[in-house]
Design an enzyme around this catalytic site. Structure first.
Site, PDB file in Angstrom:
ATOM      1  N   LEU A  35       0.828  -1.214   0.000  1.00 60.32           N
ATOM      2  CA  LEU A  35       0.000   0.000   0.000  1.00 60.32           C
ATOM      3  C   LEU A  35       0.861   1.262   0.000  1.00 60.32           C
ATOM      4  N   THR A 100      12.668  -2.178  -4.397  1.00 59.48           N
ATOM      5  CA  THR A 100      11.431  -2.952  -4.621  1.00 59.48           C
ATOM      6  C   THR A 100      11.555  -3.858  -5.846  1.00 59.48           C
ATOM      7  N   THR A 125       8.002  -5.656 -18.502  1.00 61.06           N
ATOM      8  CA  THR A 125       7.551  -4.561 -19.369  1.00 61.06           C
ATOM      9  C   THR A 125       8.354  -4.513 -20.666  1.00 61.06           C
ATOM     10  N   ASP A 126       7.736  -3.958 -21.698  1.00 63.64           N
ATOM     11  CA  ASP A 126       8.473  -3.781 -22.964  1.00 63.64           C
ATOM     12  C   ASP A 126       9.607  -2.756 -22.820  1.00 63.64           C
ATOM     13  N   GLU A 127       9.571  -1.965 -21.742  1.00 62.18           N
ATOM     14  CA  GLU A 127      10.616  -0.934 -21.569  1.00 62.18           C
ATOM     15  C   GLU A 127      12.000  -1.545 -21.382  1.00 62.18           C
ATOM     16  N   TYR A 153      13.879   3.147 -13.887  1.00 63.09           N
ATOM     17  CA  TYR A 153      12.760   2.193 -13.815  1.00 63.09           C
ATOM     18  C   TYR A 153      13.018   0.980 -14.704  1.00 63.09           C
ATOM     19  N   SER A 154      13.302   1.240 -15.987  1.00 58.22           N
ATOM     20  CA  SER A 154      13.442   0.091 -16.904  1.00 58.22           C
ATOM     21  C   SER A 154      14.685  -0.724 -16.566  1.00 58.22           C
ATOM     22  N   LYS A 157      13.682  -3.044 -13.816  1.00 59.88           N
ATOM     23  CA  LYS A 157      12.839  -4.149 -14.303  1.00 59.88           C
ATOM     24  C   LYS A 157      13.683  -5.173 -15.074  1.00 59.88           C
ATOM     25  N   ASN A 182       2.274  -0.548 -22.995  1.00 63.15           N
ATOM     26  CA  ASN A 182       1.538   0.367 -22.099  1.00 63.15           C
ATOM     27  C   ASN A 182       0.097  -0.070 -21.902  1.00 63.15           C
ATOM     28  N   LEU A 193      -0.114   8.876 -18.247  1.00 64.75           N
ATOM     29  CA  LEU A 193      -0.632   9.749 -19.307  1.00 64.75           C
ATOM     30  C   LEU A 193      -2.165   9.734 -19.439  1.00 64.75           C
ATOM     31  N   TYR A 210       4.747  16.191 -22.918  1.00 67.38           N
ATOM     32  CA  TYR A 210       6.204  16.308 -22.909  1.00 67.38           C
ATOM     33  C   TYR A 210       6.731  16.515 -24.331  1.00 67.38           C
ATOM     34  N   ASN A 252       1.709  10.378 -28.478  1.00 63.44           N
ATOM     35  CA  ASN A 252       1.079  10.922 -27.270  1.00 63.44           C
ATOM     36  C   ASN A 252       0.073  12.006 -27.634  1.00 63.44           C
ATOM     37  N   ARG A 276      10.682  14.734 -20.868  1.00 61.35           N
ATOM     38  CA  ARG A 276      11.216  13.777 -19.887  1.00 61.35           C
ATOM     39  C   ARG A 276      12.688  13.511 -20.210  1.00 61.35           C
TER      40      ARG A 276
HETATM   41  P1  NAD Z   1       1.127   0.460  -9.910  1.00 59.70           P
HETATM   42  O1  NAD Z   1       2.168   1.456  -9.540  1.00 59.70           O
HETATM   43  O2  NAD Z   1      -0.243   0.934 -10.244  1.00 59.70           O
HETATM   44  O3  NAD Z   1       0.966  -0.611  -8.739  1.00 59.70           O
HETATM   45  C1  NAD Z   1       2.040  -1.149  -8.037  1.00 59.70           C
HETATM   46  C2  NAD Z   1       1.505  -1.819  -6.788  1.00 59.70           C
HETATM   47  O4  NAD Z   1       2.624  -2.429  -6.112  1.00 59.70           O
HETATM   48  C3  NAD Z   1       0.875  -0.844  -5.790  1.00 59.70           C
HETATM   49  O5  NAD Z   1      -0.329  -1.374  -5.288  1.00 59.70           O
HETATM   50  C4  NAD Z   1       1.912  -0.729  -4.685  1.00 59.70           C
HETATM   51  O6  NAD Z   1       1.348  -0.468  -3.402  1.00 59.70           O
HETATM   52  C5  NAD Z   1       2.560  -2.113  -4.731  1.00 59.70           C
HETATM   53  N1  NAD Z   1       3.922  -2.112  -4.189  1.00 59.70           N
HETATM   54  C6  NAD Z   1       4.922  -1.223  -4.461  1.00 59.70           C
HETATM   55  N2  NAD Z   1       6.029  -1.545  -3.765  1.00 59.70           N
HETATM   56  C7  NAD Z   1       5.731  -2.676  -3.058  1.00 59.70           C
HETATM   57  C8  NAD Z   1       6.479  -3.502  -2.177  1.00 59.70           C
HETATM   58  N3  NAD Z   1       7.749  -3.216  -1.860  1.00 59.70           N
HETATM   59  N4  NAD Z   1       5.873  -4.596  -1.646  1.00 59.70           N
HETATM   60  C9  NAD Z   1       4.579  -4.877  -1.959  1.00 59.70           C
HETATM   61  N5  NAD Z   1       3.818  -4.114  -2.779  1.00 59.70           N
HETATM   62  C10 NAD Z   1       4.403  -3.038  -3.333  1.00 59.70           C
HETATM   63  O7  NAD Z   1       1.752  -0.377 -11.095  1.00 59.70           O
HETATM   64  P2  NAD Z   1       1.040  -1.014 -12.376  1.00 59.70           P
HETATM   65  O8  NAD Z   1       0.984  -0.007 -13.450  1.00 59.70           O
HETATM   66  O9  NAD Z   1      -0.185  -1.715 -11.954  1.00 59.70           O
HETATM   67  O10 NAD Z   1       2.164  -2.075 -12.801  1.00 59.70           O
HETATM   68  C11 NAD Z   1       2.168  -3.379 -12.232  1.00 59.70           C
HETATM   69  C12 NAD Z   1       3.312  -4.176 -12.815  1.00 59.70           C
HETATM   70  O11 NAD Z   1       3.167  -4.246 -14.219  1.00 59.70           O
HETATM   71  C13 NAD Z   1       4.677  -3.552 -12.558  1.00 59.70           C
HETATM   72  O12 NAD Z   1       5.578  -4.578 -12.290  1.00 59.70           O
HETATM   73  C14 NAD Z   1       5.021  -2.858 -13.869  1.00 59.70           C
HETATM   74  O13 NAD Z   1       6.409  -2.816 -14.058  1.00 59.70           O
HETATM   75  C15 NAD Z   1       4.348  -3.776 -14.866  1.00 59.70           C
HETATM   76  N6  NAD Z   1       3.907  -3.175 -16.127  1.00 59.70           N
HETATM   77  C16 NAD Z   1       3.147  -2.046 -16.126  1.00 59.70           C
HETATM   78  C17 NAD Z   1       2.664  -1.542 -17.341  1.00 59.70           C
HETATM   79  C18 NAD Z   1       1.786  -0.306 -17.371  1.00 59.70           C
HETATM   80  O14 NAD Z   1       1.500   0.183 -18.462  1.00 59.70           O
HETATM   81  N7  NAD Z   1       1.315   0.216 -16.249  1.00 59.70           N
HETATM   82  C19 NAD Z   1       2.976  -2.180 -18.531  1.00 59.70           C
HETATM   83  C20 NAD Z   1       3.788  -3.329 -18.500  1.00 59.70           C
HETATM   84  C21 NAD Z   1       4.218  -3.816 -17.286  1.00 59.70           C
HETATM   85  O1  DAU Z   2       5.530   0.359 -21.741  1.00 62.13           O
HETATM   86  C1  DAU Z   2       5.144  -0.119 -20.486  1.00 62.13           C
HETATM   87  C2  DAU Z   2       5.336   0.965 -19.458  1.00 62.13           C
HETATM   88  O2  DAU Z   2       4.323   1.930 -19.674  1.00 62.13           O
HETATM   89  C3  DAU Z   2       5.270   0.420 -18.029  1.00 62.13           C
HETATM   90  O3  DAU Z   2       6.348  -0.451 -17.825  1.00 62.13           O
HETATM   91  C4  DAU Z   2       5.310   1.559 -17.010  1.00 62.13           C
HETATM   92  O4  DAU Z   2       5.125   1.042 -15.698  1.00 62.13           O
HETATM   93  C5  DAU Z   2       4.185   2.512 -17.335  1.00 62.13           C
HETATM   94  O5  DAU Z   2       4.220   3.623 -16.440  1.00 62.13           O
HETATM   95  C6  DAU Z   2       4.286   3.008 -18.766  1.00 62.13           C
HETATM   96  O6  DAU Z   2       5.462   3.836 -18.949  1.00 62.13           O
HETATM   97  P1  DAU Z   2       5.427   5.201 -19.823  1.00 62.13           P
HETATM   98  O7  DAU Z   2       6.521   6.056 -19.375  1.00 62.13           O
HETATM   99  O8  DAU Z   2       5.322   4.868 -21.275  1.00 62.13           O
HETATM  100  O9  DAU Z   2       3.983   5.740 -19.351  1.00 62.13           O
HETATM  101  P2  DAU Z   2       3.484   7.214 -18.936  1.00 62.13           P
HETATM  102  O10 DAU Z   2       2.001   7.141 -18.805  1.00 62.13           O
HETATM  103  O11 DAU Z   2       4.262   7.791 -17.804  1.00 62.13           O
HETATM  104  O12 DAU Z   2       3.823   8.069 -20.243  1.00 62.13           O
HETATM  105  C7  DAU Z   2       3.316   7.698 -21.511  1.00 62.13           C
HETATM  106  C8  DAU Z   2       3.853   8.699 -22.519  1.00 62.13           C
HETATM  107  O13 DAU Z   2       3.260   9.987 -22.271  1.00 62.13           O
HETATM  108  C9  DAU Z   2       5.355   8.916 -22.436  1.00 62.13           C
HETATM  109  O14 DAU Z   2       5.881   9.096 -23.742  1.00 62.13           O
HETATM  110  C10 DAU Z   2       5.512  10.199 -21.630  1.00 62.13           C
HETATM  111  C11 DAU Z   2       4.261  10.972 -21.999  1.00 62.13           C
HETATM  112  N1  DAU Z   2       3.727  11.869 -20.937  1.00 62.13           N
HETATM  113  C12 DAU Z   2       3.505  11.328 -19.709  1.00 62.13           C
HETATM  114  C13 DAU Z   2       3.012  12.115 -18.687  1.00 62.13           C
HETATM  115  C14 DAU Z   2       2.782  11.535 -17.307  1.00 62.13           C
HETATM  116  C15 DAU Z   2       3.424  13.191 -21.230  1.00 62.13           C
HETATM  117  O15 DAU Z   2       3.598  13.675 -22.355  1.00 62.13           O
HETATM  118  N2  DAU Z   2       2.925  13.966 -20.207  1.00 62.13           N
HETATM  119  C16 DAU Z   2       2.726  13.500 -18.948  1.00 62.13           C
HETATM  120  O16 DAU Z   2       2.285  14.285 -18.066  1.00 62.13           O
END
Ligand code: NAD
Ligand code: DAU
Length: 346
Positions: A35, A100, A125-127, A153-154, A157, A182, A193, A210, A252, A276
């Site tokens: 949490l 983490t 993640t694809d990142e 971050y990437s 991962k 994403n 975003l 951005y 974007n 960014r």
């Molecule tokens: P999120 O930030 O919404 O959720 C992360 C969750 O992990 C939160 O509930 C947080 O409380 C919990 N958490 C963080 N640190 C912790 C710890 N030390 N112990 C236990 N719980 C912890 O993330 P998300 O967007 O749901 O992403 C989930 C997973 O999917 C991540 O591993 C991310 O790398 C991966 N992923 C995300 C995306 C995306 O577009 N969001 C795409 C591909 C992969």
């Molecule tokens: O590709 C998978 C990844 O997608 C996951 O692994 C990450 O956890 C997830 O956060 C996401 O990463 P991005 O950096 O691609 O997502 P974000 O939503 O932060 O940004 C998407 C795009 O939009 C990126 O090119 C940056 C841009 N952006 C983002 C924000 C927050 C803006 O232009 N303005 C903004 O305010």
């Protein structure tokens, strides 16, 4: 099966818990989440009283706690979503990402090994593949694309992925990894975003894009990601990596314009802000392996998924307004300093 889902109070983990609890009443889902700012138990209200669901608060990087939990619960499978997930936060404070995302994964792997977990799935993640050039639309990430990370971050991962594969090779652990593009959909934290733009447009606030808004992301509805992970967990080949994506590439700017159109708001809300650092140019997944091996096909394309998502944010204002009025508002002030200088907020 008794399945440990870590990070199940976050965006994708939360959607996955809701999917699994409802889809498999005969399985037990234990949701372990620290949490952090990103975790929200409101997401799980509809399942909190179900007999096949249990929530445990805790940190995946806490070795003693995790060891005791695995000893007590004797999990059959682990799906690790828990992570620090926001690239911008990793640029201002990388340390917690290493703790983490890398250390936490290693602690989970050790416990899975010690207590004989039959399947460990790492949500990646694809990142980890870095980025593709904007002018080479013929290029896609495959499972063989070398890891080449850009942000803390990437990098964290990718470090976790390498540990997972090392535990397979060295200890014959039954692991799988998925690398998704994403995600978007319900319960997405409004720092990312799409939910950021929807929530700000609904409040008639400026939309921080951005750079020039020309970076490309490959969008997948979170439901389709959850279905894919479930398939890999049950039928994926041990030791394998599966890319997940649905060929929905958008700049974007296109994403923001679509949201404004759907919400009937003017494009004058768009405000271009400082880019960014190290901003990845383009992500694009080749999903051939999961489509052919596991017969996975996404239900949503971007046009249908974004409409459904916008409607969800309209119908669930309390969920995101609670977040915006809390601790998150301080993050926003610090992150978007030049937005405030040239603010067009009405
Ligand atoms: P999120 O930030 O919404 O959720 C992360 C969750 O992990 C939160 O509930 C947080 O409380 C919990 N958490 C963080 N640190 C912790 C710890 N030390 N112990 C236990 N719980 C912890 O993330 P998300 O967007 O749901 O992403 C989930 C997973 O999917 C991540 O591993 C991310 O790398 C991966 N992923 C995300 C995306 C995306 O577009 N969001 C795409 C591909 C992969
Ligand atoms: O590709 C998978 C990844 O997608 C996951 O692994 C990450 O956890 C997830 O956060 C996401 O990463 P991005 O950096 O691609 O997502 P974000 O939503 O932060 O940004 C998407 C795009 O939009 C990126 O090119 C940056 C841009 N952006 C983002 C924000 C927050 C803006 O232009 N303005 C903004 O305010």
């Amino acid at each position: 099966m008794k399945i440990l889902v870590t990070g199940g109070a976050g965006f994708i983990g939360g959607n996955f818990v809701l999917y699994m609890v409802n889809q498999y009443p005969e399985d037990t889902i234990v949701n372990l989440d620290a949490l952090t700012y990103a975790g929200n138990l409101e997401t799980l209200k509809s399942v909190e009283d179900k007999p096949n669901y249990k929530f445990v608060k805790g940190d995946i990087a806490d070795h003693a706690f995790i060891d005791q939990l695995f000893k007590d619960e004797q999990f059959d499978a682990v799906v690790n979503f828990a992570a620090e997930s926001h690239v911008d936060r990793s640029i201002t404070d990388p340390g917690i990402f290493v703790k983490t995302n890398i250390l936490g994964t290693q602690v989970l792997l050790d416990a899975s090994k010690k207590y004989g977990v039959k399947r460990y799935h790492q949500v990646s993640t694809d990142e980890v593949y870095g980025d593709l050039p904007l002018d080479r639309l013929d290029l896609f990430f495959t499972e063989e694309t070398p890891l080449h990370t850009s942000s803390p971050y990437s990098a964290s991962k990718a470090g976790a992925d390498l540990l997972v594969l090392a535990y397979h090779r060295t200890f014959q652990m039954p692991v799988t990894i998925s690398r998704c593009s994403n995600n978007y959909g319900p319960y997405h934290f409004p720092e990312k975003l799409i939910p950021l733009m929807i929530s700000r447009a609904l409040n008639d606030q400026s939309l921080p894009v951005y750079g020039k808004g020309e970076n490309v992301r490959d969008w997948l509805h979170v439901y389709d990601h959850c279905v894919a992970i479930d398939l890999i967990l049950r039928r994926g080949r041990i030791g394998e990596v599966y890319n997940i994506g649905g060929h929905n590439e958008r700049t974007n700017l296109e994403v923001v314009q679509t949201i404004l159109r759907e919400l009937n708001r003017p494009e004058t809300l768009i405000q271009y802000v400082t880019d960014r650092k190290g901003h990845d140019l383009r992500y694009a997944i080749d999903p051939t392996k999961i489509e052919t091996e596991l017969n996975w096909k996404p239900k949503y394309n971007f046009d249908t998924g974004i409409k459904q998502t916008i409607q969800w944010y309209l119908d669930n204002k309390a969920w995101w307004q609670n977040i915006l009025s809390g601790e998150y508002s301080h993050y926003f002030e610090n992150q978007y300093t030049d937005l405030h200088k040239k603010s067009t907020v009405r």
